[in-house]
Design a protein around this motif. Structure first.
Motif, PDB file in Angstrom:
ATOM      1  N   GLY A 185       0.793  -1.213   0.000  1.00 14.55           N
ATOM      2  CA  GLY A 185       0.000   0.000   0.000  1.00 14.55           C
ATOM      3  C   GLY A 185       0.830   1.270   0.000  1.00 14.55           C
ATOM      4  N   PRO A 186       0.158   2.420   0.096  1.00 16.06           N
ATOM      5  CA  PRO A 186       0.828   3.711  -0.065  1.00 16.06           C
ATOM      6  C   PRO A 186       1.529   4.232   1.179  1.00 16.06           C
ATOM      7  CG  PRO A 186      -1.508   4.038   0.262  1.00 16.06           C
ATOM      8  CD  PRO A 186      -1.308   2.559   0.195  1.00 16.06           C
ATOM      9  N   GLY A 187       1.228   3.663   2.354  1.00 16.50           N
ATOM     10  CA  GLY A 187       1.868   4.156   3.566  1.00 16.50           C
ATOM     11  C   GLY A 187       1.078   3.890   4.825  1.00 16.50           C
ATOM     12  N   ASP A 188      -0.198   4.236   4.823  1.00 14.45           N
ATOM     13  CA  ASP A 188      -1.055   4.006   5.982  1.00 14.45           C
ATOM     14  C   ASP A 188      -1.078   2.506   6.306  1.00 14.45           C
ATOM     15  OD1 ASP A 188      -3.120   3.663   7.806  1.00 14.45           O
ATOM     16  OD2 ASP A 188      -4.505   5.018   6.773  1.00 14.45           O
ATOM     17  N   ALA A 248       1.164  10.286  -0.030  1.00 13.50           N
ATOM     18  CA  ALA A 248      -0.276  10.110   0.191  1.00 13.50           C
ATOM     19  C   ALA A 248      -0.536   9.080   1.283  1.00 13.50           C
ATOM     20  CB  ALA A 248      -0.954   9.672  -1.105  1.00 13.50           C
ATOM     21  N   THR A 249      -1.394   9.428   2.220  1.00 16.37           N
ATOM     22  CA  THR A 249      -1.854   8.632   3.368  1.00 16.37           C
ATOM     23  C   THR A 249      -0.852   8.572   4.510  1.00 16.37           C
ATOM     24  OG1 THR A 249      -1.132   6.342   2.840  1.00 16.37           O
ATOM     25  CG2 THR A 249      -3.160   7.156   1.756  1.00 16.37           C
ATOM     26  N   VAL A 306       8.347   1.330   2.115  1.00 13.93           N
ATOM     27  CA  VAL A 306       7.310   0.669   2.912  1.00 13.93           C
ATOM     28  C   VAL A 306       7.328   1.214   4.339  1.00 13.93           C
ATOM     29  CG1 VAL A 306       6.546  -1.531   3.891  1.00 13.93           C
ATOM     30  CG2 VAL A 306       7.362  -1.433   1.523  1.00 13.93           C
ATOM     31  N   ASN A 307       6.162   1.542   4.842  1.00 15.12           N
ATOM     32  CA  ASN A 307       6.060   2.068   6.199  1.00 15.12           C
ATOM     33  C   ASN A 307       6.442   0.984   7.212  1.00 15.12           C
ATOM     34  OD1 ASN A 307       5.364   3.264   8.650  1.00 15.12           O
ATOM     35  ND2 ASN A 307       3.509   4.202   7.829  1.00 15.12           N
ATOM     36  N   GLY A 363      -1.952  -4.614  -3.897  1.00 13.31           N
ATOM     37  CA  GLY A 363      -2.034  -3.529  -2.925  1.00 13.31           C
ATOM     38  C   GLY A 363      -2.530  -2.255  -3.578  1.00 13.31           C
ATOM     39  N   ILE A 364      -2.675  -1.205  -2.803  1.00 18.07           N
ATOM     40  CA  ILE A 364      -3.148   0.082  -3.307  1.00 18.07           C
ATOM     41  C   ILE A 364      -1.962   0.877  -3.816  1.00 18.07           C
ATOM     42  CG2 ILE A 364      -4.269   2.266  -2.704  1.00 18.07           C
ATOM     43  CD1 ILE A 364      -5.816   0.737  -0.560  1.00 18.07           C
ATOM     44  N   THR A 365      -1.987   1.233  -5.084  1.00 21.07           N
ATOM     45  CA  THR A 365      -0.889   1.991  -5.660  1.00 21.07           C
ATOM     46  C   THR A 365      -1.039   3.485  -5.375  1.00 21.07           C
ATOM     47  OG1 THR A 365       0.397   2.352  -7.681  1.00 21.07           O
ATOM     48  CG2 THR A 365      -1.996   2.344  -7.909  1.00 21.07           C
ATOM     49  N   ALA A 366       0.040   4.229  -5.545  1.00 22.46           N
ATOM     50  CA  ALA A 366       0.075   5.650  -5.196  1.00 22.46           C
ATOM     51  C   ALA A 366      -0.957   6.471  -5.958  1.00 22.46           C
ATOM     52  CB  ALA A 366       1.475   6.208  -5.446  1.00 22.46           C
ATOM     53  N   ALA A 367      -1.253   6.098  -7.197  1.00 23.46           N
ATOM     54  CA  ALA A 367      -2.230   6.856  -7.983  1.00 23.46           C
ATOM     55  C   ALA A 367      -3.591   6.856  -7.311  1.00 23.46           C
ATOM     56  CB  ALA A 367      -2.332   6.260  -9.387  1.00 23.46           C
TER      57      ALA A 367
END
Length: 267
Positions: free
Chosen positions: A16-19, A202-203, A44-45, A117-121
């Motif tokens: 995912g994007p971070g969150d 983002a996120t 990756v977070n 996963g969720i991409t940055a876009a």
């Protein structure tokens, strides 16, 4: 059928994007049970690992590693009967350097699975928030990138014409060369008034959203001291005022019939 994590297998996880909450349930289950975790530490977070990984899991930050070193760890661990989680940022199918690692596992005969996963876009669109596809305005999204050193087929200049025809461009790895990006888009036919939005991280807690046009977005980005971890969204979908002028989606219009709603439904 419920998902079961398998020993001796590698799972490529779109982190995912971070969150940390924006990973799939399947990804979470793998991370929770993984014996070995490899993650792209630059993207990756780490809170995802802190929150979900076992305390005794073997953790590898792949930022300083080469492809062969990463594959070697995955092959060795999986052949020892361990569950391996290979965490990549966003979605591994978009600029995730996925293929080379999959090929290495295929050669070694190691089973693997890809978890999206969720991409940055998509993350960027959600935090602005906007819809990347707008009814009657633009039905196409183009995910592309900029680069100084990595060879590419096709240029941003080539993509610009599609934005003039209603497409939304989401440009990765471009923020550090934003002036070059803008010049190429303008050479491709976009005007200074073309709307543009930059979303940084983002996120993440420190995310930033910068709105402007091709004429001023670079200056705004520099003033905000943004140099990495961003996407640039260009096209009519990035102009809220223009989007509001368009009629709502036909599928929910009471005058539009389809198989789930008969003709002439009362509002």
């Amino acid at each position: 059928m419920s998902f079961q994590v398998t020993k001796g297998k590698v799972y490529f996880i779109g982190s995912g994007p971070g969150d940390p909450d924006l990973i799939t349930v399947k990804a979470m289950k793998v991370i929770q049970q993984a014996d070995v975790i490899l993650y792209a530490g630059s993207l990756v977070n780490p809170l995802i690992i802190e929150r979900y990984a076992r305390k005794d899991a073997e953790i590898h930050d792949t930022s300083p590693l080469t492809l062969s070193q990463i594959v070697e760890i995955m092959v060795k661990s999986s052949t020892e009967g361990k569950t391996v989680a290979r965490m990549k940022s966003g979605d591994s199918g978009i600029y995730g350097a996925l293929m080379e690692e999959m090929w290495g596992l295929q050669v070694a005969g190691v089973p693997f699975e890809v978890i999206p996963g969720i991409t940055a876009a998509i993350a960027a669109a959600s935090v602005i928030p906007i819809e990347l596809t707008v009814p009657k305005l633009g039905q196409t999204v183009i995910i592309t990138r900029a680069s100084l050193r990595v060879p590419m087929k096709g240029s941003l200049k080539d993509m610009a014409k599609h934005a003039n025809n209603g497409a939304t461009l989401v440009i990765y790895t471009a923020i550090h060369v934003i002036e070059r990006v803008i010049n190429e888009l303008k050479e491709g036919g976009l005007s200074d008034d073309t709307p543009a939005i930059v979303v940084y991280r983002a996120t993440w807690p420190n995310q930033k959203i910068i709105k402007g046009k091709l004429s001023d977005i670079a200056l705004k980005v520099h003033e905000a001291k943004i140099y990495r971890d961003s996407v640039i969204i260009v096209g009519p979908a990035a102009n809220e005022d223009e989007v509001k002028q368009y009629v709502r989606s036909s599928v929910y219009d009471p005058s539009f019939n389809h198989s789930y709603r008969p003709w002439k439904v009362e509002e």
